[in-house]
Design an enzyme around this catalytic site. Structure first.
Site, PDB file in Angstrom:
ATOM      1  N   GLY A   1       0.255  -4.987   1.986  1.00  0.00           N
ATOM      2  CA  GLY A   1      -0.880  -5.231   1.094  1.00  0.00           C
ATOM      3  C   GLY A   1      -0.493  -5.994  -0.169  1.00  0.00           C
ATOM      4  O   GLY A   1      -1.348  -6.646  -0.779  1.00  0.00           O
TER       5      GLY A   1
ATOM      6  N   TYR B   1      -5.523  -4.454  10.626  1.00  0.00           N
ATOM      7  CA  TYR B   1      -5.763  -5.112   9.337  1.00  0.00           C
ATOM      8  C   TYR B   1      -7.249  -5.441   9.193  1.00  0.00           C
ATOM      9  O   TYR B   1      -7.943  -5.656  10.174  1.00  0.00           O
ATOM     10  CB  TYR B   1      -4.859  -6.347   9.177  1.00  0.00           C
ATOM     11  CG  TYR B   1      -4.521  -6.543   7.727  1.00  0.00           C
ATOM     12  CD1 TYR B   1      -3.756  -5.601   7.051  1.00  0.00           C
ATOM     13  CD2 TYR B   1      -5.025  -7.613   7.008  1.00  0.00           C
ATOM     14  CE1 TYR B   1      -3.492  -5.728   5.694  1.00  0.00           C
ATOM     15  CE2 TYR B   1      -4.754  -7.754   5.655  1.00  0.00           C
ATOM     16  CZ  TYR B   1      -3.996  -6.800   5.007  1.00  0.00           C
ATOM     17  OH  TYR B   1      -3.747  -6.920   3.659  1.00  0.00           O
TER      18      TYR B   1
ATOM     19  N   HIS C   1       0.854  -1.203   0.000  1.00  0.00           N
ATOM     20  CA  HIS C   1       0.000   0.000   0.000  1.00  0.00           C
ATOM     21  C   HIS C   1       0.881   1.240   0.000  1.00  0.00           C
ATOM     22  O   HIS C   1       1.907   1.270   0.683  1.00  0.00           O
ATOM     23  CB  HIS C   1      -0.841  -0.023   1.284  1.00  0.00           C
ATOM     24  CG  HIS C   1      -2.109   0.778   1.193  1.00  0.00           C
ATOM     25  ND1 HIS C   1      -2.134   2.126   0.947  1.00  0.00           N
ATOM     26  CD2 HIS C   1      -3.408   0.410   1.339  1.00  0.00           C
ATOM     27  CE1 HIS C   1      -3.386   2.550   0.948  1.00  0.00           C
ATOM     28  NE2 HIS C   1      -4.184   1.524   1.167  1.00  0.00           N
TER      29      HIS C   1
HETATM   30  O1  YZS Z   1      12.106   8.754  -0.708  1.00  0.00           O
HETATM   31  P1  YZS Z   1      11.600   8.456  -2.083  1.00  0.00           P
HETATM   32  O2  YZS Z   1      10.666   9.481  -2.646  1.00  0.00           O
HETATM   33  O3  YZS Z   1      12.680   8.026  -3.024  1.00  0.00           O
HETATM   34  O4  YZS Z   1      10.677   7.134  -1.915  1.00  0.00           O
HETATM   35  C1  YZS Z   1      11.202   5.910  -1.444  1.00  0.00           C
HETATM   36  C2  YZS Z   1      10.181   5.292  -0.508  1.00  0.00           C
HETATM   37  O5  YZS Z   1       9.592   6.236   0.361  1.00  0.00           O
HETATM   38  C3  YZS Z   1       9.175   4.775  -1.511  1.00  0.00           C
HETATM   39  N1  YZS Z   1       8.364   3.702  -0.917  1.00  0.00           N
HETATM   40  C4  YZS Z   1       7.088   3.838  -0.553  1.00  0.00           C
HETATM   41  N2  YZS Z   1       6.269   4.896  -0.608  1.00  0.00           N
HETATM   42  C5  YZS Z   1       5.017   4.709  -0.139  1.00  0.00           C
HETATM   43  N3  YZS Z   1       4.563   3.548   0.376  1.00  0.00           N
HETATM   44  C6  YZS Z   1       5.355   2.466   0.434  1.00  0.00           C
HETATM   45  N4  YZS Z   1       4.863   1.313   0.912  1.00  0.00           N
HETATM   46  C7  YZS Z   1       6.691   2.588  -0.034  1.00  0.00           C
HETATM   47  N5  YZS Z   1       7.743   1.757  -0.109  1.00  0.00           N
HETATM   48  C8  YZS Z   1       8.745   2.445  -0.655  1.00  0.00           C
HETATM   49  O6  YZS Z   1       9.967   4.243  -2.559  1.00  0.00           O
HETATM   50  C9  YZS Z   1      11.216   4.938  -2.634  1.00  0.00           C
HETATM   51  C10 YZS Z   1      12.325   3.935  -2.568  1.00  0.00           C
HETATM   52  O7  YZS Z   1      12.294   3.330  -1.287  1.00  0.00           O
HETATM   53  P2  YZS Z   1      13.603   2.964  -0.466  1.00  0.00           P
HETATM   54  O8  YZS Z   1      13.155   2.657   0.921  1.00  0.00           O
HETATM   55  O9  YZS Z   1      14.654   4.004  -0.650  1.00  0.00           O
HETATM   56  O10 YZS Z   1      14.058   1.622  -1.237  1.00  0.00           O
HETATM   57  P3  YZS Z   1      14.943   0.406  -0.702  1.00  0.00           P
HETATM   58  O11 YZS Z   1      16.071   0.889   0.174  1.00  0.00           O
HETATM   59  O12 YZS Z   1      15.282  -0.392  -1.908  1.00  0.00           O
HETATM   60  O13 YZS Z   1      13.986  -0.466   0.206  1.00  0.00           O
HETATM   61  C11 YZS Z   1      12.889  -1.138  -0.381  1.00  0.00           C
HETATM   62  C12 YZS Z   1      11.859  -1.479   0.745  1.00  0.00           C
HETATM   63  C13 YZS Z   1      10.635  -2.112   0.063  1.00  0.00           C
HETATM   64  C14 YZS Z   1      12.523  -2.526   1.683  1.00  0.00           C
HETATM   65  C15 YZS Z   1      11.512  -0.199   1.535  1.00  0.00           C
HETATM   66  O14 YZS Z   1      11.126   0.817   0.602  1.00  0.00           O
HETATM   67  C16 YZS Z   1      10.393  -0.397   2.491  1.00  0.00           C
HETATM   68  O15 YZS Z   1      10.580  -0.949   3.598  1.00  0.00           O
HETATM   69  N6  YZS Z   1       9.195   0.057   2.113  1.00  0.00           N
HETATM   70  C17 YZS Z   1       8.005  -0.067   2.948  1.00  0.00           C
HETATM   71  C18 YZS Z   1       7.453  -1.446   2.832  1.00  0.00           C
HETATM   72  C19 YZS Z   1       6.195  -1.572   3.679  1.00  0.00           C
HETATM   73  O16 YZS Z   1       6.272  -1.529   4.907  1.00  0.00           O
HETATM   74  N7  YZS Z   1       5.054  -1.760   3.015  1.00  0.00           N
HETATM   75  C20 YZS Z   1       3.763  -1.997   3.641  1.00  0.00           C
HETATM   76  C21 YZS Z   1       2.851  -0.825   3.468  1.00  0.00           C
HETATM   77  N8  YZS Z   1       1.576  -1.082   4.169  1.00  0.00           N
HETATM   78  C22 YZS Z   1       0.598  -1.862   3.674  1.00  0.00           C
HETATM   79  O17 YZS Z   1       0.700  -2.380   2.589  1.00  0.00           O
HETATM   80  C23 YZS Z   1      -0.682  -2.090   4.460  1.00  0.00           C
HETATM   81  C24 YZS Z   1      -1.473  -0.879   4.679  1.00  0.00           C
HETATM   82  S1  YZS Z   1      -0.313  -2.919   5.978  1.00  0.00           S
HETATM   83  O18 YZS Z   1       0.786  -2.193   6.637  1.00  0.00           O
HETATM   84  O19 YZS Z   1      -1.504  -2.947   6.785  1.00  0.00           O
HETATM   85  O20 YZS Z   1       0.101  -4.278   5.617  1.00  0.00           O
END
Ligand code: YZS
Length: 259
Positions: free
Chosen positions: A108, A138, A64
């Site tokens: 998500g 969730y 998400h």
């Molecule tokens: O700073 P910029 O603009 O370059 O953006 C960064 C991140 O902020 C962005 N980005 C996201 N933006 C919005 N929502 C996200 N979920 C998201 N994930 C990433 O992408 C740009 C590159 O990210 P980096 O962190 O620099 O990339 P990297 O070091 O390669 O790491 C990749 C991951 C995927 C490990 C990292 O970006 C990460 O931990 N992202 C968040 C993953 C996450 O927690 N997703 C769950 C979101 N929540 C849900 O789906 C549900 C609502 S729930 O939580 O209930 O399950």
């Protein structure tokens, strides 16, 4: 630039995520493109759909778009949330959907992968359920979805620790249908898709719908449903939920107090 690309060949439709800069995040814009793409592919006589990231992706999808989660006081995963909407549309699509999983799958996006009918992963696939990291309550259909597919205790561990499940653990937990070498991932997936296209689409479509209806046949009294929603509300009304989102946006570790 399009956030996804699509292809239709030999009745096999493919949707490929195309937003590596933001790790194939499931923003409302990306989801809107996916919904339009599915409709267009269906007009072209698609018999099976493959959902994938480009070859070599480290992240299949980051889940998400956290920028689009509402501030406290509103349900973050309500019925019409774009992510919840695309999950329903994949689940009720009358053809099989295969998730071809290279790279890490977050929040998500795990639910999106699990909404597909067959999951095929490789060594780089991992699955992290993040609501407890962000403070998200969730949603009810989402929880049911996980416990229908994997063992309840595996699901609990995944949600409670918010630690990634490796490809091997995911296969053991029943989340992956197949775990194959990354070099054979594409061939294996497309060969399975080709087999499906040769079988009866009517039979397959009806079996898929029967399984969907039977798997969701959990009668809940109105009182029980309201109780679950009330419990969720205490979470999305909380300071912790606001802290989880703010911490993500400020790129820091959240400090949860349980309030
Ligand atoms: O700073 P910029 O603009 O370059 O953006 C960064 C991140 O902020 C962005 N980005 C996201 N933006 C919005 N929502 C996200 N979920 C998201 N994930 C990433 O992408 C740009 C590159 O990210 P980096 O962190 O620099 O990339 P990297 O070091 O390669 O790491 C990749 C991951 C995927 C490990 C990292 O970006 C990460 O931990 N992202 C968040 C993953 C996450 O927690 N997703 C769950 C979101 N929540 C849900 O789906 C549900 C609502 S729930 O939580 O209930 O399950």
């Amino acid at each position: 630039m399009a956030l996804i690309t699509t292809q239709l060949q030999d009745n096999i439709g493919t949707i490929t995520f195309n937003n590596p800069k933001h790790r194939n995040v499931l923003s409302s814009a990306a989801i809107s493109e996916m919904i339009q793409a599915i409709a267009a592919l269906q007009k072209g006589k698609m018999r099976v759909l493959i959902l994938r990231a480009p070859k070599g992706s480290k992240v299949w999808s980051a889940g998400h778009d956290v920028h689009e989660l509402p501030m406290p006081g509103r349900d973050p995963l309500a019925y019409n949330d774009p992510l919840v909407t695309i999950l329903r549309s994949i689940q009720s699509l009358p053809i099989p959907v295969i998730a071809m999983l290279e790279g890490s799958v977050w929040g998500g996006a795990c639910d999106l992968a699990l909404s597909c009918d067959i999951l095929i992963g490789c060594q780089s696939s991992s699955f992290c359920m993040t609501p407890a990291k962000i403070g998200v309550p969730y949603n009810v259909s989402g929880i049911l979805h996980f416990i229908n597919i994997m063992g309840v205790n595996f699901a609990k561990e995944m949600f409670f620790t918010a630690e990634p499940l490796s490809a091997e653990q995911a296969a053991k937990a029943g989340l992956l249908n197949h775990l194959v070498d990354v070099e054979s991932l594409e061939d294996f997936t497309y060969e399975m898709a080709a087999k499906i296209t040769r079988n009866s689409p009517l039979s397959i479509g009806v079996i898929k719908e029967q399984i969907r209806l039977l798997a969701s046949a959990h009668p809940l009294s109105p009182l029980t449903f309201e109780r679950i929603q009330g419990l969720r509300r205490t979470v999305y009304d909380s300071k912790d939920y606001g802290e989880g989102i703010t911490a993500f946006l400020e790129k820091r570790t959240p400090v949860f107090t349980g309030e």
